[in-house]
Design a protein around this motif. Structure first.
Motif, PDB file in Angstrom:
ATOM      1  N   SER A 325       0.802  -1.224   0.000  1.00  0.00           N
ATOM      2  CA  SER A 325       0.000   0.000   0.000  1.00  0.00           C
ATOM      3  C   SER A 325       0.836   1.277   0.000  1.00  0.00           C
ATOM      4  N   ARG A 326       2.154   1.176   0.127  1.00  0.00           N
ATOM      5  CA  ARG A 326       2.979   2.375   0.262  1.00  0.00           C
ATOM      6  C   ARG A 326       3.160   3.083  -1.073  1.00  0.00           C
ATOM      7  N   LEU A 327       2.971   4.403  -1.069  1.00  0.00           N
ATOM      8  CA  LEU A 327       3.307   5.256  -2.196  1.00  0.00           C
ATOM      9  C   LEU A 327       4.695   5.835  -1.985  1.00  0.00           C
ATOM     10  N   TYR A 328       5.393   6.077  -3.084  1.00  0.00           N
ATOM     11  CA  TYR A 328       6.720   6.661  -3.019  1.00  0.00           C
ATOM     12  C   TYR A 328       6.780   7.887  -3.931  1.00  0.00           C
ATOM     13  N   ARG A 329       7.531   8.877  -3.496  1.00  0.00           N
ATOM     14  CA  ARG A 329       7.999   9.904  -4.415  1.00  0.00           C
ATOM     15  C   ARG A 329       9.509   9.729  -4.487  1.00  0.00           C
TER      16      ARG A 329
END
Length: 549
Positions: A325-329
């Motif tokens: 579920s983790r989003l990254y920039r």
């Protein structure tokens, strides 16, 4: 975020297609950064960053080939792996490694992949991004039962015979349906289907009728995709073609698949996961993690915060967010002089028409970005970190590139023109369909107000016809469509975003957002899926069928 505040979102959710027009203060308040999930802390001491060399998954060789097909075999098995230095972790794997072996196939040649299940649980394999016939796509109740399991067909026949005898030959009686999975009564609205359940081995045929692209394969079992992928069931599948091969892009050791995941570990080194049922009989997670599970260890190709020695040359990085579920920039630190550190050449569905420069890339679960980095823009000896601006603490670091001082030859470059990409015509759309992804009271995560029910289709698109599909959200949802990629044409009634270029099969929707895409399904009729690729949302019923005919 506690359960009560989360459930309050349901009262603020709007009808499909209307989100852009009305303010949603509760969503804006609760999700100011638009980031899902809750951190699950590890119970052991975490290693220092940038100590472990970056591993590259081995390429799986065919066991045989003929005129138009290449044949592969993969055993799904439990393996004890050293993921954290000096610590042994039990993983569920493809072929004994995490990630699993990489398949490198050729457009126009079929890849015939036989999976053998020696895990303690059923499995389903989905080739994410694959243009695949329905019987090989990985429908979530098409279970591959472990070797030695009872034959479901024989069990159904036996149960049917017993039922018929008990009914004294009553007219119209039918054999009971096979559940296919224990525990599904705990998921509201779920109807049981046997699917195409088999024991021991299943062969998937991927015809290869698609462009070169970075794909990946992973477990897709209904209700248990989250823990299956978390425990290690994921690997790369790279498709190559003549168009891409003719370009002067980085090759060989400078063409790197990078699977980025986050995980948490228990004190004994095992993967830690907040399953609702410790016996794994009932799907889902405990209430505190219903919006997603975030690990505190960032892995790249299965290694914690690795490092890589790189030449002062061009490298192709195939970035895959395989997190639950983790989003990254993702950004490089330091940035090279002049910016545009990450030159995007491809998306989920293959090459872009022309390169796009980025200082950073926002990547949601299941998205892929193919980028080229020119490390000759850095001085020898520079340590370049790949960082996550959406993370804090240890989750802000991903990996490090150590720039060499040795002289090398580098004839790679990024041409101004990469590919001729067909643009779907909005005027050609024969239908517009709305799909609302939201929390719906006690029903859990839903699409158009209903939890997932296998066999109930929300749409029946025709082969070869263009349609406009509108996805709307309450909170953050990365939406994935099976069978064919799509093209993003609008966000909240405006232009697409900076990371929407090219053919996509997964699109990142932020809280209270509407995204419009054009889809066109080709070649294969049958039942396919669209769903949220936050795996905790998916497991808690945020999926839907559509049937192509």
């Amino acid at each position: 975020m506690n359960r009560r505040r989360f459930l309050g979102i349901g009262a603020s959710v709007l009808g499909a297609g209307a989100l852009a027009a009305v303010a949603v203060p509760s969503a804006a308040y609760l999700f100011a950064e638009g980031l899902p999930g809750r951190l699950l802390g590890s119970d052991l001491e975490l290693p220092a960053a940038f100590q472990v060399p970056l591993p590259v998954p081995a390429v799986l060789r065919p066991v045989r080939s003929d005129g138009g097909n290449d044949y592969y075999e993969i055993t799904q098995q439990v393996a004890m792996l050293e993921i954290l230095p000096g610590v042994r972790t039990e993983a569920w794997t493809y072929g004994g490694t995490f990630p699993g072996p990489t398949l490198v196939t050729r457009s126009g040649r079929a890849a015939v992949v036989k999976h053998r299940n020696q895990l303690p649980v059923p499995s389903v394999v989905h080739l994410h991004g694959g243009h695949t016939p329905a019987d090989s796509d990985g429908y979530p109740v098409d279970l591959l039962l472990p070797v030695g399991s009872p034959d479901p067909a024989a069990s159904a026949a036996s149960a049917g015979a017993a039922g018929s005898a008990g009914a004294a030959g009553a007219a119209g009686s039918a054999a009971p349906a096979m559940d296919g999975m224990a525990g599904m009564p705990g998921m509201p609205g779920m109807r049981h289907m046997s699917g195409r359940t088999v024991v021991g081995e299943r062969t998937h045929t991927y015809p290869g009728k698609q462009r070169a692209a970075t794909l990946w394969y992973h477990d897709h079992r209904m209700g248990f995709t989250g823990p299956g992928v978390w425990r290690g069931l994921a690997g790369f599948h790279l498709v190559q073609d003549d168009e891409e091969a003719a370009l002067p892009l980085p090759r060989g050791d400078r063409d790197l698949p990078l699977m980025i995941t986050d995980r948490s570990f228990a004190a004994d080194g095992s993967f830690k996961y907040p399953a609702a049922d410790a016996s794994a009989a009932t799907p889902g997670v405990t209430n505190g993690y219903m919006n997603g599970v975030l690990g505190d260890v960032i892995l790249v190709n299965g290694a914690p915060w690795p490092r890589l020695d790189v030449d002062r040359a061009h490298y192709r990085l195939r970035l895959l967010n395989a997190s639950n579920s983790r989003l990254y920039r993702l950004e490089l630190d330091p940035q090279p002089a002049g910016g545009d550190a990450l030159v995007q050449i491809g998306s989920d569905g293959g090459l872009l028409a022309a390169p796009v420069g980025h200082d950073g890339i926002e990547i949601a679960p299941a998205e892929r970005f193919d980028v080229v980095v020119d490390f000759s823009r850095y001085q020898p000896g520079t340590q370049v970190r790949l960082v996550n601006r959406f993370g804090s603490g240890r989750a802000a670091e991903v990996m490090r590139f150590d720039v060499s001082s040795r002289a090398v030859n580098d004839d790679a470059k990024v041409p101004d023109q990469l590919s001729t990409v067909e643009q779907l015509d909005p005027a050609a759309a024969v239908a517009t369909r709305d799909f609302a992804f939201r929390r719906s009271g006690s029903d859990g995560w839903t699409v158009n107000g209903d939890p997932y029910e296998p066999g109930r289709s929300l749409a029946a698109p025709a082969l070869g016809r263009v349609e406009r599909w509108r996805f709307s959200t309450d909170v953050h949802h990365p939406v994935h469509v099976h069978l064919d990629p799509f093209q993003v044409v609008a966000r909240n009634g405006k232009d697409p975003g900076p990371w929407d270029e090219g053919w996509k099969d997964t699109v990142d929707l932020r809280p209270a957002e509407t995204v419009e895409v054009l889809v066109r399904f080709t070649d294969y009729a049958g039942t396919y899926m669209l769903h949220c690729h936050n795996l905790e949302h998916e497991d808690m019923a945020m999926m839907a069928d559509f049937t192509v005919g």
